[in-house]
Design an enzyme around this catalytic site. Structure first.
Site, PDB file in Angstrom:
ATOM      1  N   PRO A  61       0.685  -1.147  -0.231  1.00 55.87           N
ATOM      2  CA  PRO A  61      -0.064   0.287   0.087  1.00 55.87           C
ATOM      3  C   PRO A  61       1.001   1.378   0.049  1.00 55.87           C
ATOM      4  CG  PRO A  61       0.201  -1.024   2.413  1.00 55.87           C
ATOM      5  CD  PRO A  61       0.553  -2.222   1.178  1.00 55.87           C
ATOM      6  N   HIS A  62       0.766   2.259  -0.921  1.00 54.08           N
ATOM      7  CA  HIS A  62       0.628   3.595  -0.629  1.00 54.08           C
ATOM      8  C   HIS A  62      -0.265   4.662  -0.938  1.00 54.08           C
ATOM      9  CE1 HIS A  62       1.050   1.852  -4.745  1.00 54.08           C
ATOM     10  NE2 HIS A  62       1.381   2.558  -5.389  1.00 54.08           N
TER      11      HIS A  62
END
Length: 142
Positions: A61-62
């Site tokens: 995730p980013h």
């Protein structure tokens, strides 16, 4: 500032949902001064739009394209979930939170993918109780 120090690793976590795992990965980045708190919300928004599951029981995730102003420094966090957590029908044991300053996130993603393409590394990373063992795997690429 190191991109992936020992303090950015959280071992043996139990997460009930992907959002809980993403939030934990983001909070590590906030706590260690890589991002501001609002970046965690951007991580959740990105996940709602497109899954960050990359295969081999790994999610990365980013933030969003518009998150650049919420990133203070490039960094990686790792949340190890030995029992796994579901990401869109897939079991994830490793959740790497990333923040890349000045578009460094693509290089960081590539380096994580390089290590995680080997299933032996996934097995080790998923179950080790040693942060040093994890850092040894990444020392050549990060």
């Amino acid at each position: 500032m190191q991109i992936f120090p020992k303090d950015n690793i959280c071992l043996a976590q139990v997460c009930q949902s992907k959002n809980e795992a993403i939030t934990l990965a983001g909070q590590i980045l906030v706590r260690n001064h890589y991002v501001v708190n609002a970046y965690v919300e951007d991580m959740l928004l990105r996940e709602a739009d497109v899954s960050t599951y990359i295969g081999n029981n790994v999610a990365i995730p980013h933030g969003l394209v518009t998150s650049e102003d919420k990133i203070l420094a490039s960094g990686i966090s790792l949340v190890q979930v030995p029992a796994g957590v579901e990401f869109d029908g897939e079991r994830v044991y490793l959740v790497f939170g990333i923040a890349g300053k000045n578009n460094e996130h693509l290089a960081i993603l590539g380096k994580i993918a390089q290590v995680c393409s080997d299933l032996r590394n996934i097995e080790l990373l998923s179950h080790t109780q040693s942060k040093d063992e994890i850092l040894t795997l990444f020392q050549e690429v990060i």
